[in-house]
Design a protein around this motif. Structure first.
Motif, PDB file in Angstrom:
ATOM      1  N   LEU A 113      27.237   0.504  89.460  1.00  0.00           N
ATOM      2  CA  LEU A 113      28.115   0.651  88.296  1.00  0.00           C
ATOM      3  C   LEU A 113      29.108  -0.497  88.256  1.00  0.00           C
ATOM      4  CD1 LEU A 113      29.176   4.413  88.136  1.00  0.00           C
ATOM      5  CD2 LEU A 113      28.222   3.084  86.262  1.00  0.00           C
ATOM      6  N   VAL A 114      29.141  -1.192  87.139  1.00  0.00           N
ATOM      7  CA  VAL A 114      30.140  -2.225  86.916  1.00  0.00           C
ATOM      8  C   VAL A 114      30.919  -1.805  85.677  1.00  0.00           C
ATOM      9  CG1 VAL A 114      28.581  -3.709  85.576  1.00  0.00           C
ATOM     10  CG2 VAL A 114      30.550  -4.706  86.714  1.00  0.00           C
ATOM     11  N   VAL A 115      32.232  -2.029  85.706  1.00  0.00           N
ATOM     12  CA  VAL A 115      33.081  -1.548  84.620  1.00  0.00           C
ATOM     13  C   VAL A 115      33.984  -2.655  84.107  1.00  0.00           C
ATOM     14  CG1 VAL A 115      33.075   0.828  85.488  1.00  0.00           C
ATOM     15  CG2 VAL A 115      34.926  -0.725  86.155  1.00  0.00           C
ATOM     16  N   SER A 116      34.464  -2.429  82.899  1.00  0.00           N
ATOM     17  CA  SER A 116      35.470  -3.292  82.309  1.00  0.00           C
ATOM     18  C   SER A 116      36.749  -2.470  82.181  1.00  0.00           C
ATOM     19  CB  SER A 116      35.014  -3.793  80.941  1.00  0.00           C
ATOM     20  OG  SER A 116      35.974  -4.658  80.376  1.00  0.00           O
ATOM     21  N   TYR A 117      37.811  -3.005  82.774  1.00  0.00           N
ATOM     22  CA  TYR A 117      39.127  -2.379  82.694  1.00  0.00           C
ATOM     23  C   TYR A 117      39.932  -3.049  81.596  1.00  0.00           C
ATOM     24  CZ  TYR A 117      38.585  -0.483  87.474  1.00  0.00           C
ATOM     25  OH  TYR A 117      38.174   0.169  88.598  1.00  0.00           O
ATOM     26  N   GLU A 118      40.698  -2.240  80.864  1.00  0.00           N
ATOM     27  CA  GLU A 118      41.736  -2.735  79.976  1.00  0.00           C
ATOM     28  C   GLU A 118      43.024  -2.222  80.602  1.00  0.00           C
ATOM     29  OE1 GLU A 118      40.931  -3.211  75.470  1.00  0.00           O
ATOM     30  OE2 GLU A 118      42.068  -1.355  75.724  1.00  0.00           O
ATOM     31  N   SER A 140      34.768   0.522  79.551  1.00  0.00           N
ATOM     32  CA  SER A 140      33.365   0.207  79.305  1.00  0.00           C
ATOM     33  C   SER A 140      32.643   0.155  80.649  1.00  0.00           C
ATOM     34  CB  SER A 140      33.254  -1.139  78.574  1.00  0.00           C
ATOM     35  OG  SER A 140      31.949  -1.384  78.109  1.00  0.00           O
ATOM     36  N   LEU A 141      31.354   0.464  80.643  1.00  0.00           N
ATOM     37  CA  LEU A 141      30.598   0.445  81.885  1.00  0.00           C
ATOM     38  C   LEU A 141      29.158   0.022  81.648  1.00  0.00           C
ATOM     39  CD1 LEU A 141      28.416   2.993  82.072  1.00  0.00           C
ATOM     40  CD2 LEU A 141      30.494   4.298  82.399  1.00  0.00           C
ATOM     41  N   ALA A 142      28.547  -0.468  82.700  1.00  0.00           N
ATOM     42  CA  ALA A 142      27.109  -0.722  82.737  1.00  0.00           C
ATOM     43  C   ALA A 142      26.598  -0.188  84.065  1.00  0.00           C
ATOM     44  CB  ALA A 142      26.806  -2.220  82.618  1.00  0.00           C
ATOM     45  N   GLY A 143      25.606   0.676  83.988  1.00  0.00           N
ATOM     46  CA  GLY A 143      24.930   1.184  85.175  1.00  0.00           C
ATOM     47  C   GLY A 143      23.546   0.571  85.207  1.00  0.00           C
ATOM     48  N   PHE A 144      23.140   0.019  86.349  1.00  0.00           N
ATOM     49  CA  PHE A 144      21.878  -0.725  86.393  1.00  0.00           C
ATOM     50  C   PHE A 144      21.245  -0.639  87.771  1.00  0.00           C
ATOM     51  CE2 PHE A 144      25.202  -3.527  87.744  1.00  0.00           C
ATOM     52  CZ  PHE A 144      24.645  -4.294  88.750  1.00  0.00           C
ATOM     53  N   ARG A 145      19.974  -1.032  87.833  1.00  0.00           N
ATOM     54  CA  ARG A 145      19.212  -1.057  89.079  1.00  0.00           C
ATOM     55  C   ARG A 145      18.403  -2.340  89.150  1.00  0.00           C
ATOM     56  NH1 ARG A 145      15.408   3.611  88.104  1.00  0.00           N
ATOM     57  NH2 ARG A 145      15.956   3.254  85.953  1.00  0.00           N
ATOM     58  N   HIS A 146      18.128  -2.787  90.363  1.00  0.00           N
ATOM     59  CA  HIS A 146      17.220  -3.918  90.586  1.00  0.00           C
ATOM     60  C   HIS A 146      15.830  -3.332  90.800  1.00  0.00           C
ATOM     61  CE1 HIS A 146      16.113  -7.676  93.196  1.00  0.00           C
ATOM     62  NE2 HIS A 146      15.492  -7.644  92.040  1.00  0.00           N
ATOM     63  N   LEU A 147      14.891  -3.712  89.945  1.00  0.00           N
ATOM     64  CA  LEU A 147      13.528  -3.195  90.012  1.00  0.00           C
ATOM     65  C   LEU A 147      12.521  -4.337  90.104  1.00  0.00           C
ATOM     66  CD1 LEU A 147      13.696  -0.531  87.140  1.00  0.00           C
ATOM     67  CD2 LEU A 147      14.005  -0.140  89.587  1.00  0.00           C
ATOM     68  N   HIS A 194      34.136  -5.942  75.407  1.00  0.00           N
ATOM     69  CA  HIS A 194      33.901  -5.386  76.743  1.00  0.00           C
ATOM     70  C   HIS A 194      32.411  -5.291  77.071  1.00  0.00           C
ATOM     71  CE1 HIS A 194      38.079  -4.442  77.635  1.00  0.00           C
ATOM     72  NE2 HIS A 194      38.193  -4.006  76.389  1.00  0.00           N
ATOM     73  N   ALA A 195      31.617  -4.719  76.175  1.00  0.00           N
ATOM     74  CA  ALA A 195      30.182  -4.565  76.450  1.00  0.00           C
ATOM     75  C   ALA A 195      29.510  -5.930  76.574  1.00  0.00           C
ATOM     76  CB  ALA A 195      29.518  -3.725  75.362  1.00  0.00           C
ATOM     77  N   GLY A 196      29.863  -6.867  75.734  1.00  0.00           N
ATOM     78  CA  GLY A 196      29.304  -8.216  75.830  1.00  0.00           C
ATOM     79  C   GLY A 196      29.648  -8.867  77.159  1.00  0.00           C
ATOM     80  N   ALA A 197      30.881  -8.660  77.628  1.00  0.00           N
ATOM     81  CA  ALA A 197      31.288  -9.210  78.928  1.00  0.00           C
ATOM     82  C   ALA A 197      30.491  -8.567  80.054  1.00  0.00           C
ATOM     83  CB  ALA A 197      32.788  -9.005  79.139  1.00  0.00           C
ATOM     84  N   LEU A 198      30.241  -7.264  79.954  1.00  0.00           N
ATOM     85  CA  LEU A 198      29.429  -6.595  80.971  1.00  0.00           C
ATOM     86  C   LEU A 198      27.988  -7.110  80.952  1.00  0.00           C
ATOM     87  CD1 LEU A 198      30.788  -2.962  80.673  1.00  0.00           C
ATOM     88  CD2 LEU A 198      31.051  -4.503  82.629  1.00  0.00           C
ATOM     89  N   LEU A 199      27.437  -7.318  79.768  1.00  0.00           N
ATOM     90  CA  LEU A 199      26.074  -7.866  79.688  1.00  0.00           C
ATOM     91  C   LEU A 199      26.007  -9.252  80.316  1.00  0.00           C
ATOM     92  CD1 LEU A 199      24.971  -6.706  76.130  1.00  0.00           C
ATOM     93  CD2 LEU A 199      24.134  -5.852  78.342  1.00  0.00           C
ATOM     94  N   ARG A 200      27.022 -10.073  80.097  1.00  0.00           N
ATOM     95  CA  ARG A 200      27.047 -11.393  80.730  1.00  0.00           C
ATOM     96  C   ARG A 200      27.166 -11.269  82.251  1.00  0.00           C
ATOM     97  NH1 ARG A 200      29.914 -12.066  76.091  1.00  0.00           N
ATOM     98  NH2 ARG A 200      31.978 -11.971  77.087  1.00  0.00           N
TER      99      ARG A 200
END
Length: 144
Positions: free
Chosen positions: A50-55, A61-68, A93-99
């Motif tokens: 889980l990676v998040v963006s704090y204000e 905002s958050l992104a949850g992901f896995r290495h597959l 925020h979401a764009g920053a998480l995608l980057r």
């Protein structure tokens, strides 16, 4: 990663609860914070991160992901969850998480980043397309 309005950080297991409010925006069926933490704990054993963006000091905002690894896509990061609180949408925020996820994929030697998105999520689709994603397939599912 820090900008004047946001900080991007990966949450460790002890910080998981901080993501609950944002995850509920995407997964409203998760009604119990303790159950959420347990579900994420189980997913972490399978490589979920889980990676998040704090204000300020609030997760917005958050992104949850896995290495597959798969035959069709090779080594890639798969984004299971991407969510932003309504009052923080449109602030990047979401764009920053995608980057951030893109950079992590490169760091891990991945050849790509994948995600699925519900068909009515048009604002999200615009973001994904603007971020370089393409729509190479349909996703099919069957409930048992």
């Amino acid at each position: 990663m820090t900008t004047s309005t946001r900080t991007i950080a990966e949450l460790d297991a002890g910080q998981t609860i901080q993501a609950y409010e944002v995850m509920r925006e995407l997964r409203p069926h998760l009604t119990d914070p303790d159950e959420f933490v347990e579900l994420v704990r189980a997913q972490r054993r399978e490589g979920y991160r889980l990676v998040v963006s704090y204000e300020a000091d609030r997760v917005v905002s958050l992104a949850g992901f896995r290495h597959l690894n798969s035959l069709y896509a090779g080594s890639h990061l798969y984004i299971d969850d991407l969510s932003t609180l309504p009052d923080a949408r449109g602030k990047g925020h979401a764009g920053a998480l995608l980057r951030w996820v893109d950079e992590e994929a490169r760091r891990l030697g991945c050849v790509g980043v994948h995600l699925d998105s519900g068909t009515p999520r048009h604002d999200a689709h615009r973001l994904y397309l603007a971020s370089g994603f393409v729509i190479p397939a349909f996703h099919f599912a069957k409930s048992l």
